[in-house]
Design an enzyme around this catalytic site. Structure first.
Site, short mmCIF file in Angstrom:
data_model
loop_
_atom_site.label_atom_id
_atom_site.label_comp_id
_atom_site.label_asym_id
_atom_site.label_seq_id
_atom_site.Cartn_x
_atom_site.Cartn_y
_atom_site.Cartn_z
N LYS A 124 0.87 -1.19 0.00
CA LYS A 124 0.00 0.00 0.00
C LYS A 124 0.89 1.22 0.00
O LYS A 124 2.05 1.16 0.40
CB LYS A 124 -0.88 0.02 1.25
CG LYS A 124 -2.13 0.86 1.11
CD LYS A 124 -3.24 0.10 0.43
CE LYS A 124 -4.43 0.96 0.09
NZ LYS A 124 -5.55 0.13 -0.40
N ASP A 164 -6.94 4.24 -4.68
CA ASP A 164 -7.66 4.08 -3.42
C ASP A 164 -8.31 5.45 -3.17
O ASP A 164 -8.50 6.21 -4.14
CB ASP A 164 -6.70 3.68 -2.28
CG ASP A 164 -7.42 3.19 -1.02
OD1 ASP A 164 -7.84 2.02 -0.98
OD2 ASP A 164 -7.60 3.98 -0.08
N GLY A 235 -20.40 6.83 2.00
CA GLY A 235 -19.45 7.28 1.00
C GLY A 235 -20.20 7.71 -0.26
O GLY A 235 -21.41 7.46 -0.40
N PHE A 236 -19.49 8.39 -1.14
CA PHE A 236 -20.06 8.68 -2.46
C PHE A 236 -18.95 8.63 -3.50
O PHE A 236 -18.98 9.28 -4.53
CB PHE A 236 -20.80 10.03 -2.49
CG PHE A 236 -19.94 11.24 -2.20
CD1 PHE A 236 -19.62 11.57 -0.89
CD2 PHE A 236 -19.46 12.05 -3.22
CE1 PHE A 236 -18.83 12.68 -0.61
CE2 PHE A 236 -18.67 13.17 -2.95
CZ PHE A 236 -18.35 13.49 -1.64
N GLY A 237 -17.93 7.79 -3.22
CA GLY A 237 -16.78 7.68 -4.10
C GLY A 237 -16.89 6.50 -5.04
O GLY A 237 -17.99 6.00 -5.34
P1 NDP Z 1 -12.97 7.65 -3.14
O1 NDP Z 1 -11.95 8.68 -2.92
O2 NDP Z 1 -13.50 7.45 -4.52
O3 NDP Z 1 -14.20 7.88 -2.18
C1 NDP Z 1 -14.09 7.88 -0.78
C2 NDP Z 1 -15.37 8.44 -0.28
O4 NDP Z 1 -15.55 8.38 1.12
C3 NDP Z 1 -15.47 9.90 -0.63
O5 NDP Z 1 -16.79 10.12 -0.98
C4 NDP Z 1 -15.06 10.56 0.66
O6 NDP Z 1 -15.45 11.88 0.77
C5 NDP Z 1 -15.81 9.69 1.60
N1 NDP Z 1 -15.31 9.82 2.95
C6 NDP Z 1 -14.05 10.02 3.38
N2 NDP Z 1 -14.03 10.07 4.72
C7 NDP Z 1 -15.32 9.89 5.11
C8 NDP Z 1 -15.95 9.81 6.36
N3 NDP Z 1 -15.26 9.97 7.49
N4 NDP Z 1 -17.30 9.60 6.40
C9 NDP Z 1 -18.00 9.45 5.28
N5 NDP Z 1 -17.45 9.54 4.06
C10 NDP Z 1 -16.13 9.73 3.98
O7 NDP Z 1 -12.39 6.29 -2.56
P2 NDP Z 1 -12.87 4.80 -2.82
O8 NDP Z 1 -14.32 4.75 -3.10
O9 NDP Z 1 -11.93 4.21 -3.79
O10 NDP Z 1 -12.55 4.14 -1.40
C11 NDP Z 1 -13.53 3.99 -0.39
C12 NDP Z 1 -13.11 2.86 0.54
O11 NDP Z 1 -13.00 1.65 -0.19
C13 NDP Z 1 -11.75 3.03 1.23
O12 NDP Z 1 -11.81 2.40 2.50
C14 NDP Z 1 -10.81 2.24 0.33
O13 NDP Z 1 -9.65 1.84 1.01
C15 NDP Z 1 -11.71 1.08 -0.02
N6 NDP Z 1 -11.37 0.31 -1.21
C16 NDP Z 1 -11.17 0.89 -2.42
C17 NDP Z 1 -10.89 0.12 -3.53
C18 NDP Z 1 -10.71 0.70 -4.88
O14 NDP Z 1 -10.43 -0.06 -5.79
N7 NDP Z 1 -10.86 1.99 -5.08
C19 NDP Z 1 -10.76 -1.34 -3.43
C20 NDP Z 1 -11.06 -1.87 -2.12
C21 NDP Z 1 -11.34 -1.06 -1.07
P3 NDP Z 1 -14.32 13.01 0.75
O15 NDP Z 1 -13.55 12.79 -0.51
O16 NDP Z 1 -15.12 14.25 0.76
O17 NDP Z 1 -13.44 12.84 1.96
O1 2IT Z 2 -7.92 -1.65 -1.01
C1 2IT Z 2 -7.81 -2.13 -2.16
O2 2IT Z 2 -7.91 -3.34 -2.36
C2 2IT Z 2 -7.55 -1.22 -3.27
N1 2IT Z 2 -7.51 0.00 -3.06
C3 2IT Z 2 -7.34 -1.75 -4.65
C4 2IT Z 2 -5.91 -2.19 -4.82
C5 2IT Z 2 -5.51 -2.60 -6.21
O3 2IT Z 2 -4.31 -2.89 -6.37
O4 2IT Z 2 -6.34 -2.66 -7.11
#
Ligand code: NDP
Ligand code: 2IT
Length: 445
Positions: A124, A164, A235-237
């Site tokens: 990571k 991430d 979340g909204f990501g």
């Molecule tokens: P993004 O940056 O796309 O979205 C993260 C979201 O969570 C944003 O909307 C962010 O808002 C919001 N957020 C951050 N802190 C908080 C909080 N305290 N309460 C509520 N919302 C919050 O990231 P991802 O969607 O990629 O990641 C989300 C989660 O999924 C993380 O835990 C990540 O480690 C995990 N993950 C991601 C993977 C991937 O492939 N992307 C794979 C596996 C797991 P803001 O930006 O305004 O802070």
């Molecule tokens: O937490 C996770 O598994 C990720 N952010 C994705 C990692 C990856 O290498 O695709």
């Protein structure tokens, strides 16, 4: 192995790294029994070797903003374990990033990647850089400065980073461009690439889709489906977006999304153009989810609260670590929730998990339920190696099969005498055994 003793030593050696300690303790508690039943593990020092990263690299990232002011952020890459494949794991750009958070994420990634059944080790990285409010040029300059250090550590068979929190296709593009130039090769290191330059179909949706595929399998164990279920999502990501799409496709209704400042409640359900609007929200430089409630009249913004107070059948935490607390778990239990499936990494606190499990609610940890993201990264690596692109259906089918297999592994290793599946134990034991046995095979290194 005695878990408390290992933890005392670890906490002494790495004081104050709370998230890292939390992640290690959870795994050790799950595997204690099988570990002690296999004395060859202790003889080879497997625990002592697996809980410390192979190496931690910290570097400074100087960059200039649009006004010419110089900023210095910290950059990190944690190469945790490469016994079953190259280090693999995302990069997180968020002001909260520190060593503890990246070590917890890197540690979890070892077992998650093992569960995918693909040859991927765990790692990571990231930075305390905050992409919010930055111009496109500033993001580009930061990514280029970050890669100027990182490129020396990575390679298609060495270490393959991805996205991430705060790192999506745009950032991967800037990072990849700089890597390609410095390394003078185009073998695809970094996953989550754009479709025109080596990316895989379905990778953007994969974590959310995979999480819902996993939850579908969990529900099937009690004869349930997503049809007509009320689903709360945080979340909204990227992850939330993929999860919402798949829930809607399977006939469920998503009634919440959230940001760090509160949540949006939409009783009509997030679907269609509202899902597209999520992409706009993510692309904007606002760090709030509030605009959703201005855009769609029947929804309301609830400030400074977690969405877990809303009555639901299924909860999908998709935002960040430790965002679902004990009192949230209590709300879920009292409101009749039947399934909590983690899209984020470690979103439920240990106290919340205990409460959910005591009440026999279906609960799956992120290292199993969100493995679809990294699994599809692995599929992107395969396509890059073969120098071809699979169709959407092919990638989706492989993703679906991987999630079904991870679910089966959790059931095999986590079923308790009363039939309740402890998915935490199942995921940790299944993920650990493969890595530990590979460590035995490869000697003390
Ligand atoms: P993004 O940056 O796309 O979205 C993260 C979201 O969570 C944003 O909307 C962010 O808002 C919001 N957020 C951050 N802190 C908080 C909080 N305290 N309460 C509520 N919302 C919050 O990231 P991802 O969607 O990629 O990641 C989300 C989660 O999924 C993380 O835990 C990540 O480690 C995990 N993950 C991601 C993977 C991937 O492939 N992307 C794979 C596996 C797991 P803001 O930006 O305004 O802070
Ligand atoms: O937490 C996770 O598994 C990720 N952010 C994705 C990692 C990856 O290498 O695709």
């Amino acid at each position: 192995m005695n878990v408390d003793k290992v933890m005392v030593d670890l906490e002494k050696r790495h004081p104050g790294e709370a998230e890292y300690h939390q992640a290690v303790r959870e795994v050790l508690e799950s595997i204690e029994e099988v570990y002690n039943a296999n004395p060859q593990f202790e003889a080879a020092g497997v625990i002592d070797r697996i809980i410390e990263p192979d190496r931690v690299v910290i570097f400074k990232v100087p960059w200039e903003d649009d006004q010419g002011k110089v900023h210095v952020n910290l950059g990190y890459r944690i190469q945790f374990n490469s016994v079953i494949g190259p280090y693999k794991g995302g990069l997180r750009f968020h002001p909260s990033v520190n060593l503890s958070i990246l070590k917890f994420l890197g540690f979890e990634q070892i077992f998650k990647n093992s569960l995918t059944s693909l040859p991927l080790g765990g790692g990571k990285g990231g930075s305390d850089f905050n992409p919010k409010g930055k111009s496109n040029s500033e993001i580009m300059r930061f990514c280029q400065a970050f890669m100027l250090e990182l490129w020396k550590l990575i390679g298609p068979s060495t270490d393959v980073p991805a996205g991430d929190i705060g790192v999506g296709t745009r950032e991967i593009g800037f990072l990849y461009g700089m890597y390609r130039k410095l390394a003078r090769e185009n073998s695809g290191v970094l996953t989550g690439k754009g479709l025109n330059w080596g990316g895989s179909l379905i990778r953007p949706e994969a974590t959310g889709f995979g999480c819902v595929y996993f939850a579908k399998e969990m529900l099937a164990t009690i004869g349930e489906t997503f049809k007509d279920k009320i689903v709360t999502v945080s979340g909204f990501g990227n992850v939330a977006w993929g999860a919402v799409q798949k829930v809607v496709e399977l006939g469920g209704k998503v009634v919440t999304l959230s940001g760090p400042d509160g949540y949006v409640y939409d009783p009509d359900g997030v679907s269609g153009e509202k899902i597209d609007y999520m992409l706009e929200l993510r692309a904007s430089n606002d760090d709030i989810v509030k605009p959703y409630s201005y855009e769609f009249e029947d929804s309301e913004f609830v400030p400074n609260k977690h969405p877990w107070e809303v009555k639901c059948d299924i909860a999908l935490p998709c935002a960040t670590e430790n965002e679902l607390l004990e009192e949230d778990a209590r709300n879920l239990v009292e409101n009749g929730c039947i399934c909590v499936c983690e899209g984020a990494n470690m979103p439920c606190t240990p106290e919340a998990i205990e409460l959910l499990q005591e009440n026999k609610i279906l609960y799956a940890p992120g290292k199993a339920a969100n493995a679809g993201g990294v699994a599809t990264s692995g599929l992107e690596m395969s396509q890059n190696s073969m120098k071809l692109n699979w169709q959407r259906e092919e990638v989706d089918k492989r993703l679906h099969d991987i999630m079904t297999n991870i679910h089966a592994a959790c059931v095999e290793h986590g079923t308790e005498p009363d039939g309740y599946v402890n998915y935490v134990n199942g995921a940790n034991i299944a993920g650990f055994m493969k890595v530990a046995n590979a460590m035995l095979d490869q000697g003390i290194i």
